[in-house]
Design a protein around this motif. Structure first.
Motif, PDB file in Angstrom:
ATOM      1  N   ASP A 246      -4.258   1.242  -2.576  1.00  0.00           N
ATOM      2  CA  ASP A 246      -4.059  -0.248  -2.397  1.00  0.00           C
ATOM      3  C   ASP A 246      -3.554  -0.872  -3.604  1.00  0.00           C
ATOM      4  OD1 ASP A 246      -5.923  -0.665  -4.174  1.00  0.00           O
ATOM      5  OD2 ASP A 246      -7.773  -0.827  -2.476  1.00  0.00           O
TER       6      ASP A 246
ATOM      7  N   ASN B 173       0.904  -1.255  -0.164  1.00  0.00           N
ATOM      8  CA  ASN B 173      -0.161   0.005   0.023  1.00  0.00           C
ATOM      9  C   ASN B 173       0.746   1.265  -0.062  1.00  0.00           C
ATOM     10  OD1 ASN B 173      -2.941  -0.984   0.710  1.00  0.00           O
ATOM     11  ND2 ASN B 173      -1.722  -2.103   2.064  1.00  0.00           N
TER      12      ASN B 173
ATOM     13  N   LEU C  94      -1.189  -0.021   9.273  1.00  0.00           N
ATOM     14  CA  LEU C  94      -0.897  -0.806   7.876  1.00  0.00           C
ATOM     15  C   LEU C  94       0.511  -1.545   8.138  1.00  0.00           C
ATOM     16  CD1 LEU C  94      -1.993   1.957   5.182  1.00  0.00           C
ATOM     17  CD2 LEU C  94      -2.876  -0.671   5.634  1.00  0.00           C
TER      18      LEU C  94
ATOM     19  N   GLU D  85      -0.520  -4.973  10.702  1.00  0.00           N
ATOM     20  CA  GLU D  85      -1.094  -5.979  10.010  1.00  0.00           C
ATOM     21  C   GLU D  85      -0.631  -7.186  10.249  1.00  0.00           C
ATOM     22  OE1 GLU D  85      -2.414  -4.936   6.095  1.00  0.00           O
ATOM     23  OE2 GLU D  85      -3.900  -3.734   6.749  1.00  0.00           O
TER      24      GLU D  85
ATOM     25  N   LEU E  84      -4.919   6.825   0.370  1.00  0.00           N
ATOM     26  CA  LEU E  84      -4.345   5.434   0.500  1.00  0.00           C
ATOM     27  C   LEU E  84      -4.543   4.635  -0.827  1.00  0.00           C
ATOM     28  CD1 LEU E  84      -3.143   3.099   2.127  1.00  0.00           C
ATOM     29  CD2 LEU E  84      -5.579   2.677   2.980  1.00  0.00           C
TER      30      LEU E  84
ATOM     31  N   ARG F  74     -13.778   7.329  -2.264  1.00  0.00           N
ATOM     32  CA  ARG F  74     -12.720   6.543  -3.014  1.00  0.00           C
ATOM     33  C   ARG F  74     -12.735   6.625  -4.453  1.00  0.00           C
ATOM     34  NH1 ARG F  74     -14.253   0.816  -2.042  1.00  0.00           N
ATOM     35  NH2 ARG F  74     -16.463   1.593  -2.380  1.00  0.00           N
TER      36      ARG F  74
ATOM     37  N   VAL G 273       4.074  -1.282   3.492  1.00  0.00           N
ATOM     38  CA  VAL G 273       3.500   0.032   3.227  1.00  0.00           C
ATOM     39  C   VAL G 273       4.411   1.162   3.172  1.00  0.00           C
ATOM     40  CG1 VAL G 273       2.995   0.173   5.638  1.00  0.00           C
ATOM     41  CG2 VAL G 273       1.835   1.697   3.974  1.00  0.00           C
TER      42      VAL G 273
END
Length: 268
Positions: free
Chosen positions: A207, A7, A30, A33, A205, A257, A126
């Motif tokens: 992905d 990410n 992140l 995780e 962010l 988004r 990340v």
């Protein structure tokens, strides 16, 4: 094409470091995780890299991360360090600070540390960057220019970036420094590239599927010139105003988004 698992957290600068720390907490989440986090701070862009590195180290430790390391890359030679490569390879989160984005690319570009960063991102690490660290994320980056001018060809300077995210150009401190004109000018030069302007205390962010989500207190502006029907950009003389028609602009606040591949907001 090699699959990307990581990410990107791309921050418009001046993120909250004292109150809710919404964006920095997202980075920490992140980096954790399902594993024990190791955060590597890269103050390469900063003029005062020692103090900037210490500041972010203290912040991440206050947010609960025990293993935080500041990795100083102050010369091209540092980019060939085996120790630096190993540090990147062991990280679960990598954070680029603000400063001068050209320092990042000129010191790291093509070095083994650069390749280690690319490899880390592809395998699931990340990578975050704020201000200059954000601008350097794209394959082409803005390195300077007049932010409050009428859109013109000669109001901005561009250079190759790190290439972690492709087919976009990123501008930061966006609304606060009135940078819409220079982002439009950047997109006009190649309408296939999306322009992304990120306000202060705001981040995107991105992905592994190239979908972005807006995080923070302000907004993200996305400029899309792909379907523009006319521009005079190739004919402009110095100080002459840019013309471009049928350009699309999206304004997205926290939680919204956007699908970068298909160039459209995600509304479901």
């Amino acid at each position: 094409m090699e699959k990307i698992e990581g990410n990107l957290l791309i921050i418009g600068g001046a993120e909250d470091k004292e109150k809710g720390c919404t964006i920095l907490k997202e980075f920490v989440k992140l980096a954790e995780e399902g594993r024990e986090a190791k955060i590597v701070i890269m103050p390469t862009a900063a003029e005062k890299s020692d103090s900037v590195g210490r500041m972010y180290s203290d912040i991440f430790k206050d947010l609960g991360i025990r293993d935080v390391e500041v990795l100083k890359i102050d010369s091209r030679a540092d980019g060939f360090s085996k120790v630096a490569q190993r540090t990147i390879e062991e990280a679960t989160g990598i954070f680029f600070t603000g400063g001068d984005q050209l320092k990042i690319t000129s010191l790291l570009g093509g070095t083994p540390v650069d390749f280690s960063l690319q490899k880390a991102y592809k395998k699931g690490v990340v990578i975050a960057g704020t201000s200059a660290g954000a601008a350097a994320m794209s394959a082409t980056m803005i390195i300077g220019g007049n932010g409050d001018s009428t859109p013109q060809m000669d109001i901005l300077n561009m250079a190759p970036g790190m290439g972690l995210v492709n087919q976009v150009v990123i501008d930061q401190h966006f609304a606060q420094r009135g940078r819409l004109g220079r982002l439009i000018s950047a997109v006009a030069q190649n309408p296939y590239i999306l322009g992304i302007g990120i306000d202060e205390d705001t981040a995107i962010l991105v992905d592994a599927q190239a979908n972005l989500k807006v995080i923070g207190s302000q907004t993200v502006t996305i400029v899309d010139g792909f379907n523009s029907t006319y521009t005079n950009v190739s004919e402009l003389k110095p100080k002459q105003a840019l013309a471009i028609t049928d350009m699309v602009v999206h304004i997205l606040p926290h939680g919204y988004r956007f699908d970068l591949k298909n160039r459209k907001p995600i509304t479901d």
